[in-house]
Design a protein around this motif. Structure first.
Motif, PDB file in Angstrom:
ATOM      1  N   UNK B 249       0.821  -1.206   0.000  1.00  0.00           N
ATOM      2  CA  UNK B 249       0.000   0.000   0.000  1.00  0.00           C
ATOM      3  C   UNK B 249       0.853   1.252   0.000  1.00  0.00           C
ATOM      4  N   UNK B 250       1.949   1.202   0.759  1.00  0.00           N
ATOM      5  CA  UNK B 250       2.786   2.404   0.931  1.00  0.00           C
ATOM      6  C   UNK B 250       3.443   2.849  -0.366  1.00  0.00           C
ATOM      7  N   UNK B 251       3.944   1.880  -1.155  1.00  0.00           N
ATOM      8  CA  UNK B 251       4.719   2.292  -2.336  1.00  0.00           C
ATOM      9  C   UNK B 251       3.847   2.951  -3.400  1.00  0.00           C
ATOM     10  N   UNK B 252       2.524   2.751  -3.316  1.00  0.00           N
ATOM     11  CA  UNK B 252       1.683   3.367  -4.351  1.00  0.00           C
ATOM     12  C   UNK B 252       1.691   4.892  -4.246  1.00  0.00           C
ATOM     13  N   UNK B 253       2.127   5.435  -3.090  1.00  0.00           N
ATOM     14  CA  UNK B 253       2.194   6.895  -2.984  1.00  0.00           C
ATOM     15  C   UNK B 253       3.307   7.476  -3.846  1.00  0.00           C
ATOM     16  N   UNK B 254       4.230   6.632  -4.316  1.00  0.00           N
ATOM     17  CA  UNK B 254       5.324   7.135  -5.154  1.00  0.00           C
ATOM     18  C   UNK B 254       4.936   7.182  -6.622  1.00  0.00           C
ATOM     19  N   UNK B 255       3.681   6.852  -6.944  1.00  0.00           N
ATOM     20  CA  UNK B 255       3.224   6.939  -8.331  1.00  0.00           C
ATOM     21  C   UNK B 255       3.818   5.854  -9.193  1.00  0.00           C
ATOM     22  N   UNK B 256       4.061   6.189 -10.465  1.00  0.00           N
ATOM     23  CA  UNK B 256       4.458   5.151 -11.424  1.00  0.00           C
ATOM     24  C   UNK B 256       5.705   5.515 -12.219  1.00  0.00           C
ATOM     25  N   UNK B 257       6.320   6.651 -11.903  1.00  0.00           N
ATOM     26  CA  UNK B 257       7.443   7.126 -12.735  1.00  0.00           C
ATOM     27  C   UNK B 257       8.744   6.401 -12.392  1.00  0.00           C
ATOM     28  N   UNK B 258       9.727   6.467 -13.290  1.00  0.00           N
ATOM     29  CA  UNK B 258      11.007   5.792 -13.040  1.00  0.00           C
ATOM     30  C   UNK B 258      11.731   6.361 -11.817  1.00  0.00           C
ATOM     31  N   UNK B 259      12.451   5.485 -11.123  1.00  0.00           N
ATOM     32  CA  UNK B 259      13.245   5.903  -9.959  1.00  0.00           C
ATOM     33  C   UNK B 259      14.676   6.173 -10.444  1.00  0.00           C
ATOM     34  N   UNK B 260      15.104   7.420 -10.250  1.00  0.00           N
ATOM     35  CA  UNK B 260      16.362   7.892 -10.848  1.00  0.00           C
ATOM     36  C   UNK B 260      17.598   7.439 -10.063  1.00  0.00           C
ATOM     37  N   UNK B 261      17.505   7.485  -8.740  1.00  0.00           N
ATOM     38  CA  UNK B 261      18.698   7.192  -7.928  1.00  0.00           C
ATOM     39  C   UNK B 261      18.298   7.005  -6.472  1.00  0.00           C
ATOM     40  N   UNK B 262      19.214   6.396  -5.720  1.00  0.00           N
ATOM     41  CA  UNK B 262      19.029   6.191  -4.279  1.00  0.00           C
ATOM     42  C   UNK B 262      20.043   7.079  -3.553  1.00  0.00           C
ATOM     43  N   UNK B 263      19.599   7.784  -2.550  1.00  0.00           N
ATOM     44  CA  UNK B 263      20.491   8.647  -1.778  1.00  0.00           C
ATOM     45  C   UNK B 263      20.527   8.231  -0.317  1.00  0.00           C
TER      46      UNK B 263
END
Lengths: 101, 386
Positions: B249-263
């Protein structure tokens, strides 16, 4: 049209989520993809809580969002409250970890 | 689309124009709060860290304070230190000043104690507020906006309604050329394979698996089922059964776009698009990570009704739980009706949230800003207190 009472998010799911408080003995109609299914509740289900839409065997997966959210620790009939009393998760289980302190 | 914001010397834009009173160490917290209480137009950020910790944690605290000071919503900064802490206040001040901001420092022990430090800090803060108050908002395109997103005090309505609706708003911002940061690595557990599919490269995808594994290992080391801690007792009362269910459920708040990088926690991503900041789910630390990540606005999806904001980043609280909306009006900014949300594929709900975010960015106050519920803050560290 009847007011929506519960949502099945993905057609692979074996649980529905109540979006209003539902009483024991109520028959709830849920949409599973294109199909509609009537399920008689054997428990009262509070808003936000889940019930099974099909019988689920012990040790088999509980599916919501089309993904595994845990497994049944006992057989679950259709229309039964699905929660911590009959489901365990697979992740973050330090109680099962050999590496635990 | 556009919003009204304060231009900063580093070409960023603040949606608020406050003077930040930042404590470098827990021992300076009271003086920081006293100064901000004495000085309208200033806000205190306090935490429990900064001393008697191992090097990696002290580096995290330093990095986080620098990034917080550089957040575009702060016009300028007063750093309050005790004088004997482990971290270097000078290093923090220099790091913030790179962004072209005024940074003043007070050291409580050097000034003769907390009373004189309050007097001197308040004098500095007054001058900085006066200078900041001359700045005017100007119209800027929404591509200059960065959202932070968070879900907290979740129940199953979060995953059904408020999280996917928030995700639709995030998608809109990215389509408009903006950027977004999100974290809560704990709540990727059980859903990391879905996030990894959205990574722009296999390397970034692998990093997602790696940070989840590290977070899970820390929980496993406690030797107990983490249920009760994650999901919390409140999550469980709301119908969430396992961390996997909460995560999906939580990850759906990030929408559907590509993830560019991890910081890393405390870092601020450069560029546009969607970024992950490795952080825990708990609010005081998670919100700080988003503010340090450069978010000017935080969209906060809640089921059970979390109260908090953040000292200098407006937090818009969104719920899909009709009972929470009725019961806790001073915790909630926006209600998304479950049938309305889902039957429109969340696009309409996303637009409603997006328009609200642009209003808040232009100056409309959130309930947490009005009630002043904003001091539950901390910096995330993972090592021992020594």
């Amino acid at each position: 049209m009847n007011k929506l009472q519960a949502i099945v998010i993905n057609k692979r799911d074996n649980v529905a989520t109540a979006i209003t408080d539902l009483k024991d003995g109520t028959t709830v109609v849920v949409s599973i993809g294109e199909e509609s299914r009537a399920i008689k509740l054997h428990d009262s289900i509070s808003l936000g809580h889940k019930f099974s839409i099909t019988p689920i065997e012990a040790n088999s997966a509980i599916i919501k969002y089309g993904e595994v959210i845990g497994y049944a620790i006992k057989p679950i009939e259709a229309g039964v409250h699905v929660h911590i009393h009959n489901v365990l998760g697979n992740r973050g289980r330090g109680d099962l970890s050999k590496e635990s302190i | 689309m556009s919003f009204l914001a304060y231009p900063r010397p580093d070409n960023s834009f603040g949606v608020r124009n406050q003077v930040g009173i930042l404590a470098t160490v827990a021992c300076a917290n009271d003086v920081a709060h006293w100064i901000s209480n004495q000085t309208a137009g200033s806000v205190a950020f306090t935490h429990q860290q900064g001393c008697c910790q191992t090097k990696p944690d002290l580096d995290t605290v330093t990095r986080t304070l620098i990034s917080l000071g550089r957040n575009p919503n702060l016009a300028s900064v007063v750093l309050v230190s005790l004088g004997c802490e482990s971290i270097s206040p000078n290093e923090v001040a220099e790091g913030i000043a790179v962004a072209g901001k005024d940074v003043e420092q007070i050291v409580i022990q050097k000034l003769g104690g907390s009373g004189p430090a309050l007097a001197e800090g308040s004098r500095m803060a007054r001058q900085l507020v006066k200078k900041a108050s001359l700045l005017q908002r100007t119209s800027v395109p929404d591509s200059e906006l960065r959202f932070g997103i968070k879900c907290g005090a979740s129940d199953t309505t979060s995953g059904l309604v408020s999280n996917p609706s928030t995700g639709a708003a995030v998608d809109l911002l990215i389509e408009h050329g903006g950027s977004c940061v999100f974290g809560e690595t704990t709540e990727f557990m059980g859903a990391e394979h879905l996030l990894a599919k959205r990574a722009i490269s296999p390397e970034v995808g692998q990093q997602i698996f790696d940070i989840v594994k590290q977070m899970e290992q820390r929980a496993l080391n406690a030797g107990a089922d983490m249920r009760g801690g994650q999901p919390t007792g409140g999550n469980i009362a709301g119908g969430l059964t396992t961390i996997e269910e909460k995560s999906l459920g939580a990850i759906s708040k990030s929408g559907s776009k590509p993830i560019q990088a991890i910081y890393k926690y405390g870092e601020c991503p450069q560029g546009k698009g969607l970024f992950i900041i490795d952080s825990p789910g708990r609010e005081p630390e998670a919100l700080t990570g988003l503010a340090a990540g450069g978010a000017q606005i935080i969209l906060f999806s809640t089921g059970r009704g979390a109260p908090q904001g953040f000292p200098f980043v407006p937090v818009i609280k969104i719920t899909g739980n009709p009972q929470t909306y009725k019961r806790l009006p001073d915790h909630i900014d926006l209600y998304i009706d479950i049938e309305n949300g889902s039957s429109h594929g969340f696009a309409r709900a996303g637009s409603i949230i997006y328009e609200e975010a642009l209003k808040v960015a232009s100056g409309q106050k959130t309930v947490a800003e009005i009630t002043g519920y904003s001091s539950a803050t901390n910096i995330y560290t993972i090592g021992p207190v020594i």
